[in-house]
Scaffold this motif. Structure first.
Motif, mmCIF file in Angstrom:
data_model
loop_
_atom_site.group_PDB
_atom_site.id
_atom_site.type_symbol
_atom_site.label_atom_id
_atom_site.label_comp_id
_atom_site.label_asym_id
_atom_site.label_seq_id
_atom_site.Cartn_x
_atom_site.Cartn_y
_atom_site.Cartn_z
ATOM 1 N N GLY A 258 0.831 -1.224 0.144
ATOM 2 C CA GLY A 258 -0.042 -0.109 0.233
ATOM 3 C C GLY A 258 1.095 1.428 -0.126
ATOM 4 N N ALA A 259 0.400 2.243 0.460
ATOM 5 C CA ALA A 259 0.769 3.582 0.228
ATOM 6 C C ALA A 259 0.110 4.544 1.087
ATOM 7 C CB ALA A 259 1.005 4.492 -1.262
ATOM 8 N N ILE A 260 0.905 5.587 1.312
ATOM 9 C CA ILE A 260 0.425 6.275 2.988
ATOM 10 C C ILE A 260 1.281 7.807 2.006
ATOM 11 C CG2 ILE A 260 0.588 7.138 5.005
ATOM 12 C CD1 ILE A 260 0.440 4.690 5.896
ATOM 13 N N VAL A 261 0.440 9.060 1.809
ATOM 14 C CA VAL A 261 0.723 9.686 1.564
ATOM 15 C C VAL A 261 0.524 11.399 2.641
ATOM 16 C CG1 VAL A 261 1.373 11.410 -0.643
ATOM 17 C CG2 VAL A 261 0.298 9.373 -0.991
ATOM 18 N N ASN A 262 1.278 11.855 3.200
ATOM 19 C CA ASN A 262 0.788 13.078 4.055
ATOM 20 C C ASN A 262 0.854 14.424 3.522
ATOM 21 O OD1 ASN A 262 0.620 10.866 6.410
ATOM 22 N ND2 ASN A 262 2.697 11.120 6.943
ATOM 23 N N VAL A 263 0.289 15.167 3.971
ATOM 24 C CA VAL A 263 0.241 16.565 3.196
ATOM 25 C C VAL A 263 0.371 17.300 4.347
ATOM 26 C CG1 VAL A 263 -0.978 18.575 2.036
ATOM 27 C CG2 VAL A 263 -1.479 16.248 1.430
ATOM 28 N N GLY A 264 1.802 17.736 4.345
ATOM 29 C CA GLY A 264 2.577 18.849 5.013
ATOM 30 C C GLY A 264 2.383 20.008 4.579
ATOM 31 N N SER A 265 3.383 20.861 4.920
ATOM 32 C CA SER A 265 3.641 22.585 4.857
ATOM 33 C C SER A 265 4.887 22.588 4.647
ATOM 34 C CB SER A 265 2.950 23.250 5.688
ATOM 35 O OG SER A 265 2.734 24.422 5.562
ATOM 36 N N ARG A 266 4.808 23.741 4.178
ATOM 37 C CA ARG A 266 6.500 24.295 3.525
ATOM 38 C C ARG A 266 6.690 25.258 5.207
ATOM 39 N NH1 ARG A 266 6.210 30.018 0.065
ATOM 40 N NH2 ARG A 266 4.632 30.099 1.701
ATOM 41 N N GLY A 267 5.489 25.491 5.446
ATOM 42 C CA GLY A 267 6.377 25.735 6.713
ATOM 43 C C GLY A 267 6.567 24.715 7.900
ATOM 44 N N ALA A 268 6.282 23.507 7.520
ATOM 45 C CA ALA A 268 6.986 23.036 9.090
ATOM 46 C C ALA A 268 8.676 22.932 8.603
ATOM 47 C CB ALA A 268 6.598 21.732 8.258
ATOM 48 N N PHE A 269 8.792 23.833 8.167
ATOM 49 C CA PHE A 269 10.366 24.013 7.515
ATOM 50 C C PHE A 269 10.967 26.384 7.433
ATOM 51 C CE2 PHE A 269 10.097 20.407 5.097
ATOM 52 C CZ PHE A 269 10.603 19.649 5.839
#
Length: 255
Positions: A141-152
């Motif tokens: 399977g596959a899991i994709v998380n939607v993070g953010s530029r703001g994390a960096f």
């Protein structure tokens, strides 16, 4: 003909989630469209999907039991979940700003509690439920998380949002190590400013030019561009990318 995958996309009422659900359906996959409170918008997403066999799944990811239940509902209606996209989040808005040193106590604590409850804990709990079922099935399977530029780069007005997304990226990398022996990939995307419905007023207003100038391309990203990256990372061909965090910000922030 390849077997249709079953994809669960959280926060699919509008924006990136809607574009992602549409992209999976265009590949012939069946999609569970998750929403928290915007059922009408989620129904519009459902109507835009190609093919048949898609479904709506409701639930507040800030509630751990609801997060687990919505996966059970998706499995019951689709037959399985092969792909998970953790897109649902409490987004930064003018109404939930909480600058350190300026926000009132209730604003401060409320923002941290709610953003982490949904953006991190909700995604973590849904991941647990999906991964558990994949492992039990012995299925890849596959899991994709939607993070953010703001994390960096940080978010002065919304530090809880930036921190929750940084934690989501870190969790994804830990899960990638654990789940690789089971044939399950875990990746993340880190979008910059995206032209969603929620951002239309800002882009059309006095701040619009400044936002567009953040990128040397002179524009902001689109939900479809993020969706294209998510669909690729969820594909079997991208399994070797497991553990990666893909920046999607038009070179507006480099690390």
């Amino acid at each position: 003909m390849a077997e249709r995958r079953k994809a669960l996309v959280t926060g699919a009422s509008r924006g990136i989630g809607r574009a992602t659900a549409r992209a999976f359906s265009e590949l012939g996959d069946q999609v569970a469209v998750h929403y928290s409170s915007r059922r009408d918008d989620a129904e519009k997403t459902l109507a835009l999907l190609q093919g048949d066999g898609h479904t709506l799944i409701g639930g507040d990811l800030g509630d751990p039991e609801a997060a687990r239940t919505l996966v059970a509902d998706a499995v019951a209606q689709l037959g399985a979940v092969d792909v998970l996209v953790n897109n649902a989040a409490v987004a930064p808005t003018a109404s939930n700003q909480h600058r350190v040193g300026e926000a009132e106590w209730d604003e401060w604590t409320g923002a941290w509690q709610r953003m982490f409850a949904v953006n991190l804990h909700g995604a973590v709990n849904v991941t647990w439920a999906v991964a558990r079922r994949l492992v039990e099935r012995g299925a890849p399977g596959a899991i994709v998380n939607v993070g953010s530029r703001g994390a960096f780069r940080g978010e002065a007005d919304h530090p809880a949002y930036a921190a929750s997304k940084a934690a989501l990226h870190a969790f994804g990398q830990s899960a990638a190590i654990t789940l690789a022996p089971h044939g399950i990939s875990v990746t993340s995307v880190a979008p910059g400013f995206i032209a969603t419905e929620r951002q239309a007023a800002k882009l059309d207003g006095a701040e619009g030019d400044g936002v567009r100038e953040q990128s040397p391309f002179g524009r902001v990203g689109t939900p479809e561009e993020v969706a294209a990256a998510i669909v690729h990372l969820a594909s079997p061909e991208a399994q070797w990318s497991s553990g990666a965090i893909l920046d999607l910000n038009g070179a507006s922030y480099l690390r």
